[in-house]
Motif scaffolding. Structure first.
Motif, PDB file in Angstrom:
ATOM      1  N   TYR A  51      35.468  39.577  42.607  1.00  0.00           N
ATOM      2  CA  TYR A  51      34.403  38.511  43.566  1.00  0.00           C
ATOM      3  C   TYR A  51      34.018  37.211  43.257  1.00  0.00           C
ATOM      4  O   TYR A  51      33.509  36.835  44.030  1.00  0.00           O
ATOM      5  CB  TYR A  51      32.946  38.817  43.231  1.00  0.00           C
ATOM      6  CG  TYR A  51      32.223  39.830  44.256  1.00  0.00           C
ATOM      7  CD1 TYR A  51      31.877  40.279  45.864  1.00  0.00           C
ATOM      8  CD2 TYR A  51      32.094  41.127  43.328  1.00  0.00           C
ATOM      9  CE1 TYR A  51      31.600  41.139  45.978  1.00  0.00           C
ATOM     10  CE2 TYR A  51      31.958  42.544  44.811  1.00  0.00           C
ATOM     11  CZ  TYR A  51      31.712  42.288  46.006  1.00  0.00           C
ATOM     12  OH  TYR A  51      31.018  43.331  46.381  1.00  0.00           O
ATOM     13  N   SER A  52      35.733  36.785  42.141  1.00  0.00           N
ATOM     14  CA  SER A  52      35.448  35.550  42.057  1.00  0.00           C
ATOM     15  C   SER A  52      36.298  34.710  42.827  1.00  0.00           C
ATOM     16  O   SER A  52      37.297  35.706  43.788  1.00  0.00           O
ATOM     17  CB  SER A  52      36.177  35.848  40.831  1.00  0.00           C
ATOM     18  OG  SER A  52      36.954  34.218  40.627  1.00  0.00           O
ATOM     19  N   LYS A  53      35.876  33.578  43.412  1.00  0.00           N
ATOM     20  CA  LYS A  53      36.859  32.972  44.542  1.00  0.00           C
ATOM     21  C   LYS A  53      38.423  32.502  43.991  1.00  0.00           C
ATOM     22  O   LYS A  53      38.690  31.762  44.809  1.00  0.00           O
ATOM     23  CB  LYS A  53      35.864  31.931  44.905  1.00  0.00           C
ATOM     24  CG  LYS A  53      34.499  32.415  45.685  1.00  0.00           C
ATOM     25  CD  LYS A  53      33.554  31.157  46.430  1.00  0.00           C
ATOM     26  CE  LYS A  53      32.659  31.876  47.407  1.00  0.00           C
ATOM     27  NZ  LYS A  53      31.964  31.062  47.680  1.00  0.00           N
TER      28      LYS A  53
ATOM     29  N   SER B  77      40.643  36.780  40.825  1.00  0.00           N
ATOM     30  CA  SER B  77      40.719  38.069  41.818  1.00  0.00           C
ATOM     31  C   SER B  77      42.368  38.745  42.093  1.00  0.00           C
ATOM     32  O   SER B  77      41.706  39.230  42.549  1.00  0.00           O
ATOM     33  CB  SER B  77      40.189  37.222  42.959  1.00  0.00           C
ATOM     34  OG  SER B  77      41.436  35.901  43.872  1.00  0.00           O
TER      35      SER B  77
ATOM     36  N   VAL C  22      35.214  47.366  47.495  1.00  0.00           N
ATOM     37  CA  VAL C  22      35.231  45.974  46.894  1.00  0.00           C
ATOM     38  C   VAL C  22      35.975  45.069  47.525  1.00  0.00           C
ATOM     39  O   VAL C  22      36.152  43.997  48.325  1.00  0.00           O
ATOM     40  CB  VAL C  22      35.236  45.377  45.381  1.00  0.00           C
ATOM     41  CG1 VAL C  22      35.398  44.188  45.344  1.00  0.00           C
ATOM     42  CG2 VAL C  22      34.472  45.939  44.553  1.00  0.00           C
TER      43      VAL C  22
ATOM     44  N   GLN D 279      34.862  45.004  51.101  1.00  0.00           N
ATOM     45  CA  GLN D 279      33.995  43.812  50.933  1.00  0.00           C
ATOM     46  C   GLN D 279      35.038  42.136  51.186  1.00  0.00           C
ATOM     47  O   GLN D 279      34.360  41.431  51.700  1.00  0.00           O
ATOM     48  CB  GLN D 279      32.965  43.876  50.704  1.00  0.00           C
ATOM     49  CG  GLN D 279      31.919  44.652  50.567  1.00  0.00           C
ATOM     50  CD  GLN D 279      31.171  45.003  49.587  1.00  0.00           C
ATOM     51  OE1 GLN D 279      31.258  44.468  48.589  1.00  0.00           O
ATOM     52  NE2 GLN D 279      29.550  45.094  50.566  1.00  0.00           N
ATOM     53  N   THR D 280      35.463  41.892  50.177  1.00  0.00           N
ATOM     54  CA  THR D 280      36.241  40.430  49.545  1.00  0.00           C
ATOM     55  C   THR D 280      37.474  40.316  50.230  1.00  0.00           C
ATOM     56  O   THR D 280      38.006  39.133  50.013  1.00  0.00           O
ATOM     57  CB  THR D 280      36.368  40.732  48.341  1.00  0.00           C
ATOM     58  OG1 THR D 280      37.308  41.684  47.913  1.00  0.00           O
ATOM     59  CG2 THR D 280      34.746  40.850  47.694  1.00  0.00           C
ATOM     60  N   LYS D 281      38.467  41.094  50.945  1.00  0.00           N
ATOM     61  CA  LYS D 281      39.551  40.924  50.981  1.00  0.00           C
ATOM     62  C   LYS D 281      40.572  41.544  52.472  1.00  0.00           C
ATOM     63  O   LYS D 281      41.264  40.666  52.838  1.00  0.00           O
ATOM     64  CB  LYS D 281      40.584  41.589  49.904  1.00  0.00           C
ATOM     65  CG  LYS D 281      42.356  41.082  49.488  1.00  0.00           C
ATOM     66  CD  LYS D 281      43.392  41.229  48.305  1.00  0.00           C
ATOM     67  CE  LYS D 281      44.593  40.069  48.134  1.00  0.00           C
ATOM     68  NZ  LYS D 281      44.115  40.349  47.191  1.00  0.00           N
TER      69      LYS D 281
END
Length: 205
Positions: free
Chosen positions: A33-35, A40, A90, A93-95
């Protein structure tokens, strides 16, 4: 095989590796979840690779050292499923930027839940459903696919500043291809397990 008391096996090396794999999961969850792209992509990938290696060695050492325990038999498959399902959720959601990756991830997650349900059902009748060789290939393709997807870049419509950007994008594409292979094997092995389970249900109905 020499019988060893469960109290000695609780902290046996294969079980310690399983505990480590479980503890790494929340760390991967947070890092993904790190930007920060270094965290990440690279750190998360490193953690996932370490967790995957423990998955191989806990089984290898259990056979090599002839150590078997109920807690290991219970936790090992749970740790594997937690690792794969958590990371895929995850990543969705994120990538993941395309529908294909999301669909393939959903297929794998649904299969893991379905097979777990079959195992639990058959366990009530003291019937085991052993892991097939094809399922082991599926797991291998799955772990490599997720590693590549974590490490790779999804920047398909941006100007590439260096060859490294090209390389990381190619790694991501390779991850998608491996995920597709893993999904096909997932469906096939899921069908095999379902056939065995339904055959047992029919014979005992």
């Amino acid at each position: 095989m020499k019988k060893i008391q469960p109290k000695n096996l609780l902290w046996a090396l294969p079980n310690i590796l399983t505990y480590i794999r479980i503890l790494i999961i929340p760390a991967i969850f947070c890092v993904l979840y790190s930007k920060n792209i270094i965290l990440s992509n690279y750190v998360a990938c490193g953690l996932f690779v370490i967790a995957s290696i423990t998955d191989y060695f806990d089984g290898y050492l259990s056979r090599k050292m002839k150590l078997t325990s109920e807690i290991g038999r219970f936790l090992d498959p749970i740790a594997d499923k937690l690792l794969v399902v958590t990371v895929l959720v995850v990543l969705v959601q994120t990538k993941f930027t395309g529908v294909l990756e999301t669909v393939l991830a959903s297929v794998i997650i649904c299969r893991e839940i379905f097979v777990s349900g079959l195992r639990e059902y058959l366990g009530n009748f003291h019937t085991k459903m052993p892991v097939s060789k094809l399922a082991k290939w599926k797991t291998t393709a799955q772990l490599f696919a997720i590693s590549f997807l974590i490490f790779g870049n999804t920047h398909t419509n941006q100007f590439y500043n260096s060859y490294w950007d090209y390389i990381t994008f190619d790694i991501y594409v390779a991850g998608v291809c491996l995920l597709l292979i893993a999904s096909v094997l997932t469906i096939w092995t899921g069908k095999q397990y379902m056939t065995k389970a339904f055959s047992y249900m029919k014979d005992n109905s």
